[in-house]
Design an enzyme around this catalytic site. Structure first.
Site, PDB file in Angstrom:
ATOM      1  N   GLY A 157      13.194  55.856  76.046  1.00  0.00           N
ATOM      2  CA  GLY A 157      13.032  57.829  75.052  1.00  0.00           C
ATOM      3  C   GLY A 157      11.325  58.070  74.866  1.00  0.00           C
TER       4      GLY A 157
ATOM      5  CB  VAL B 296      10.638  50.813  75.588  1.00  0.00           C
ATOM      6  CG1 VAL B 296      11.619  50.366  77.138  1.00  0.00           C
ATOM      7  CG2 VAL B 296       9.581  51.361  75.790  1.00  0.00           C
TER       8      VAL B 296
ATOM      9  CE  LYS C 226      15.166  54.306  69.338  1.00  0.00           C
ATOM     10  NZ  LYS C 226      17.253  54.902  69.205  1.00  0.00           N
TER      11      LYS C 226
ATOM     12  CG  ASP D 277      19.759  64.054  69.355  1.00  0.00           C
ATOM     13  OD1 ASP D 277      20.610  65.205  70.104  1.00  0.00           O
ATOM     14  OD2 ASP D 277      19.238  63.760  69.511  1.00  0.00           O
TER      15      ASP D 277
HETATM   16  N1  LIG Z   1      22.248  49.516  72.607  1.00  0.00           N
HETATM   17  C1  LIG Z   1      22.216  49.654  73.589  1.00  0.00           C
HETATM   18  N2  LIG Z   1      22.849  49.139  75.075  1.00  0.00           N
HETATM   19  C2  LIG Z   1      22.345  49.440  75.949  1.00  0.00           C
HETATM   20  N3  LIG Z   1      22.212  50.597  76.214  1.00  0.00           N
HETATM   21  C3  LIG Z   1      21.131  51.496  75.656  1.00  0.00           C
HETATM   22  C4  LIG Z   1      21.676  50.848  74.207  1.00  0.00           C
HETATM   23  N4  LIG Z   1      20.942  51.950  72.961  1.00  0.00           N
HETATM   24  C5  LIG Z   1      19.547  51.886  73.903  1.00  0.00           C
HETATM   25  N5  LIG Z   1      19.990  51.861  75.158  1.00  0.00           N
HETATM   26  C6  LIG Z   1      19.640  52.741  76.396  1.00  0.00           C
HETATM   27  O1  LIG Z   1      18.282  53.401  76.476  1.00  0.00           O
HETATM   28  C7  LIG Z   1      18.310  55.336  76.356  1.00  0.00           C
HETATM   29  C8  LIG Z   1      17.887  55.379  74.811  1.00  0.00           C
HETATM   30  O2  LIG Z   1      18.077  55.059  73.660  1.00  0.00           O
HETATM   31  P1  LIG Z   1      18.316  55.628  72.018  1.00  0.00           P
HETATM   32  O3  LIG Z   1      18.764  55.222  71.062  1.00  0.00           O
HETATM   33  O4  LIG Z   1      18.696  56.721  72.687  1.00  0.00           O
HETATM   34  O5  LIG Z   1      16.796  56.116  72.103  1.00  0.00           O
HETATM   35  P2  LIG Z   1      15.979  58.648  72.743  1.00  0.00           P
HETATM   36  O6  LIG Z   1      15.404  57.838  70.709  1.00  0.00           O
HETATM   37  O7  LIG Z   1      14.544  57.578  73.189  1.00  0.00           O
HETATM   38  O8  LIG Z   1      16.431  58.958  73.066  1.00  0.00           O
HETATM   39  C9  LIG Z   1      20.050  55.567  75.899  1.00  0.00           C
HETATM   40  O9  LIG Z   1      20.163  56.872  76.273  1.00  0.00           O
HETATM   41  C10 LIG Z   1      20.197  54.486  77.003  1.00  0.00           C
HETATM   42  O10 LIG Z   1      20.519  54.355  77.933  1.00  0.00           O
END
Ligand SMILES: Nc1ncnc2c1ncn2[C@@H]1O[C@H](COP(=O)(O)OP(=O)(O)O)[C@@H](O)[C@H]1O
Ligand SMILES: [Mg+2]
Length: 341
Positions: A17, A21, A37, A164
């Site tokens: 994002g 990462v 994350k 969001d």
């Molecule tokens: N717990 C998780 N398991 C698998 N994939 C994840 C998980 N959390 C996030 N992701 C992947 O990472 C992407 C970005 O995570 P997110 O928490 O939405 O952060 P951002 O604030 O960068 O949007 C998600 O759209 C998903 O594809």
């Protein structure tokens, strides 16, 4: 292997994002699979987002099957690591809080600070990818609606406004789908913009009603934003609006192409000539506008149509709260299934 922290091995990148990462990882001791994350705290915006996510997820005392579970949050500075805890008096944690409050980095910018959010790993992609790679299925739609409304009722009961909600932030866990007729489990994720409404005033013990907790930071993603969010004065009813956009789009397979990423996304909108306009923005201009729900005949019954219209009401007070929403959806799903047999 990408990199490691004594307890976890990062295996591969699964998402990226604007702030961090996300990796698939394993716990070294148990070989259990988790998601990590990793957010670099080199800018105040990153720190603010990370702290919001941490405060929301760590304020939840019990687990819900449809809300991502935070196992732990680790603060890493150069070679040093420590578990982060809410209200901690550790100087590293306090420096992050100060950075977020002042809007400027208060520590030596040369040292690398990272926050590691260790969560349950979702192996089925996000709601967009899952639904758009399959044929529409009524059972899946019903299951998803029930799971999402249950998650939202849980969050609002825990005084958290997500702010969001969108299909990118709703993840799919297929790991427990052993029988072919089971639907996957959804997990509401990404609490980087969320707000925990804390008690204030005369009785700090009394639970806060999130539908009366007014917020003013305009945030969210255009197509899912309620009209009052565009104006910057809103409550938890903004989450109900976002869910209305998601459910309407899911039932009718309404999608648009994101101009930045060129990705196809589930989301309903209003057509104005050749242009598509977010529903919230159009309602802000004309609160009396009648939404064309459903777009296709027979894609939902009369009760569902009425419920989506109420979720997308221009006036937040005319929208059901999360508890009423959950009840009504359970009712609709039950009637639907008994009618089938
Ligand atoms: N717990 C998780 N398991 C698998 N994939 C994840 C998980 N959390 C996030 N992701 C992947 O990472 C992407 C970005 O995570 P997110 O928490 O939405 O952060 P951002 O604030 O960068 O949007 C998600 O759209 C998903 O594809
Ligand atoms: Mg996200």
């Amino acid at each position: 292997m990408v990199s490691s922290q004594p307890k976890y091995d990062l295996i591969r990148e699964v998402g990226r994002g604007s702030y961090g990462v996300v990796y698939e990882a394993v716990v070294r001791k148990t070989s259990a699979r988790v998601a990590v994350k990793k957010i670099r705290c080199h800018a105040p915006e990153n720190v603010e987002l990370a702290l919001r996510e941490f405060w929301a997820l760590s304020s939840i005392k019990s687990q819900h099957p449809n809300v991502i579970h935070l196992e732990e949050c680790i603060l890493q500075k150069d070679g040093m690591v420590q578990k982060m805890s809410h209200g901690s008096s550790s100087s590293l944690y306090l420096q992050l809080v100060e950075t977020s409050l002042k809007g400027e980095i208060v520590f030596d910018p040369r040292s690398a600070y990272y926050l590691w959010f260790v969560m349950d790993f979702c192996d089925g992609g996000d709601m967009n990818e899952y639904l758009l790679s399959r044929k529409p299925n009524r059972k899946t739609n019903t299951s998803f609606m029930l799971q999402l409304s249950s998650a939202l009722a849980f969050l609002h009961k825990n005084q958290i406004i997500h702010r969001d909600l969108k299909p990118d932030n709703i993840l799919i866990s297929q790991s427990r789908m052993d029988a072919s007729d089971l639907e996957p489990t959804l997990k509401v994720a990404d609490f980087g913009l969320s707000k925990v409404c804390s008690a204030s005033g005369q009785n700090p013990e009394e639970p806060v009603n999130v539908n009366k907790c007014f917020l003013s930071t305009a945030c969210g993603t255009d197509f899912y934003m309620a009209p009052e969010v565009w104006e910057g004065h809103y409550t938890a009813k903004a989450d109900i609006f976002a869910l209305g956009i998601i459910i309407w789009a899911m039932l009718e397979r309404i999608t648009f192409i994101d101009t930045e990423t060129k990705k196809e996304l589930l989301g309903s909108y209003v057509k104005q000539g050749a242009a598509i306009v977010p529903v919230g923005e159009a309602l802000l201009e004309n609160p009396k506008m009648e939404l064309l729900i459903p777009v296709k005949k027979k894609s939902m019954n009369a009760q569902m149509k009425q419920l989506i219209k109420e979720m997308l009401a221009a006036n937040p007070q005319d929208r059901p709260d999360a508890f009423e929403l959950e009840l009504r959806l359970v009712n609709i799903a039950f009637k639907d299934s008994s009618w089938d047999t």
